[in-house]
Enzyme design. Sequence first.
Site, PDB file in Angstrom:
ATOM      1  N   GLU A  44       0.810  -1.219   0.000  1.00  0.00           N
ATOM      2  CA  GLU A  44       0.000   0.000   0.000  1.00  0.00           C
ATOM      3  C   GLU A  44       0.847   1.274   0.000  1.00  0.00           C
ATOM      4  OE1 GLU A  44      -3.457   0.341   2.414  1.00  0.00           O
ATOM      5  OE2 GLU A  44      -4.224  -1.628   1.866  1.00  0.00           O
TER       6      GLU A  44
ATOM      7  N   HIS B  38      -1.705  -1.188  10.517  1.00  0.00           N
ATOM      8  CA  HIS B  38      -1.184  -2.555  10.581  1.00  0.00           C
ATOM      9  C   HIS B  38       0.042  -2.595  11.486  1.00  0.00           C
ATOM     10  CE1 HIS B  38      -3.203  -4.668   7.036  1.00  0.00           C
ATOM     11  NE2 HIS B  38      -3.695  -3.438   7.016  1.00  0.00           N
TER      12      HIS B  38
END
Length: 644
Positions: A351, A628
């Site tokens: 990402e 995350h």
Amino acid sequence: MVLHMSPFPNSCLSTLHAVSWALIFPCYWLLDRLLASFIPTTYEKRQWAHDPCYLQLLCTALFTPVYLALLVASLPFAFLGFLLWSPLQSARRPYVYSRLEDKAGGAALLAEWKGTGTGRSFCFATANLCLLPDSLARLNNVFNTQARAREIGQRIRNGASRPQIKIYIDSPTNTSISAASFSSLVSPQGGDGTARAVPGSIRRTASVEYKGDEAANGPAPGDPADSGSLEDACIVRIGGEEGARPPEADESQARRGAGGGQRGQTPNHSQRDGDSGSLGSPSASRESLVKPRAGADGGGGDPGATNSKLLHKASVAKKAAARRRRHPDEAFDHEISAFFPANLDFLCLQEVFDKRAAAKLKDQLHGYFEYILHDVGVYGCRGCCSFKCLNSGLFFASRYPIMDVAYHCYPNGHGFDALASKGALFLKVQVGSTPQDQRIVGYISCTHLHAPPEDSAIRCEQLDLLQDWLADFRKSTSSSSTANPEELVAFEVICGDLNFDNCSSDDKLEQQHSLFTRLKDPCRLGPGEEKSWAIGTLLDTDGLYDEDVCTPDNLQKVLESEEGRREYLAFPTSKSSGAGQKGRKDLLKGNGRRIDYMLFSEEGLCPDWKVEVEEFSFITQLSGLTDHLPVAMRLMVSAAEEEA
């Protein structure tokens, strides 16, 4: 294989692409800012609640009409730019390779291992950074993508460039070794730029004091990342515990010396120089690991006091080691760490979609990693079934030379997820050479699977493709044969965000995939069954800016308790359940959704070598910067006959 340092084969196409993007960018930026102003994060909502005259709210009201008017005016130019940009993508290469020309660390590393002796350890890390355009990143409750990218790069660089310390504890009742990457101390740099071990206070990573950001834009002179001595490990032996203080008293004193608490902490991605929670400079990392310091010449401390401090630290180090080894049958160390591992060799990121953020991240990481691949993926309609607005988001950094690269786009993306060219990046790296001039190589794969939770079949198809593509890549890049073994394969590792966990009943199809029979997951006992020390890597986005988790140290302590994990990690929700996640947490078992994986192969490599996990860690150093938890794994590659 020739690695491409430009996305286009000639300067003419590069110039046309730059012109087309210059026409598109104003419209893209204005649209992003306009949408972002209507998607507040929880941090901004709290600011509004405490201050009705919050400046950002006023700016939104004033600038929204301006953004809207400029957006309409820029549309014709964006349309012309798109007409030029779109056909150029058919000639675009699927990645950009960057090498720091004035850095020769990779060549030096190759000379250090000849495939003989005591073996060699290699450290891997993976992380999902959510570096999307700001309006899309806010859907995950993070914002200010450009500043986050710079801060993330600083933290990774300074965490990985710490010196490696091994602490042995001699005791009548216990002898243990703390993992090399989990404890560090370092002196102020000498004139030669070499890190020297200081016989001062040893502190475990859970009690780090975060200092100011003194070098926000790059490594300072004498940074261990540039010293070439990262592989040198300092071994400290501590004997006995008589007269040692209780660990609680020692840690409370450390916190009193940290210059105050973390109350009122602002998000890390909007910090100013000197804010707490930042590891943005090598000096900040050094100060957080050594307290009190020796004198500037390295010899200003009292030897007697130093020895006393080492004895006092023994119980702290022993307690940390015992917590890592709760299970006697576990063959490797594991922990929740506030730092990226020392001497990190390979970094796989997902990402990293925004190209400007990727450039900032690359500039920061080049202070430690010599070889980087970024802007990986395809745009437009080339190579995939649907139009791609974003690249794959994959990003790879290495200290070892990259020999071959291949990228494949998953053709079965669906819905909103199909707008990004999600796929798999395959790399072959050289990690050494034998005395007979045989190359020693490793294979690394980085991937990001389909996200919508209901599309299990799509993810399984992508896992099938991943295995097939990896087999083809190994076959096409191998220069060895039975009669002519020119290369020895040291390891094969797959890293990435697979977007399913090993505890949800809705993910049973993926949990039973054949990938997990060919490769080993260190955190997994079997389909749907995790090891008790494994924790989830997906954070509950609602709590990203809570004071309890606003620094790496705080987040680490929270996640070490079951109550903290239930509060701040995302847990699976069943499709058949009408209750929300918050209402079900008290009934849930497990340690959260672990969707970021690191897999390695134990078979099919050089038959004379043995590959095993040495360390595994869940990392909190990026708290407040992404939703995350990064994970890291250190593999030991050694000759089989040495184990006899």
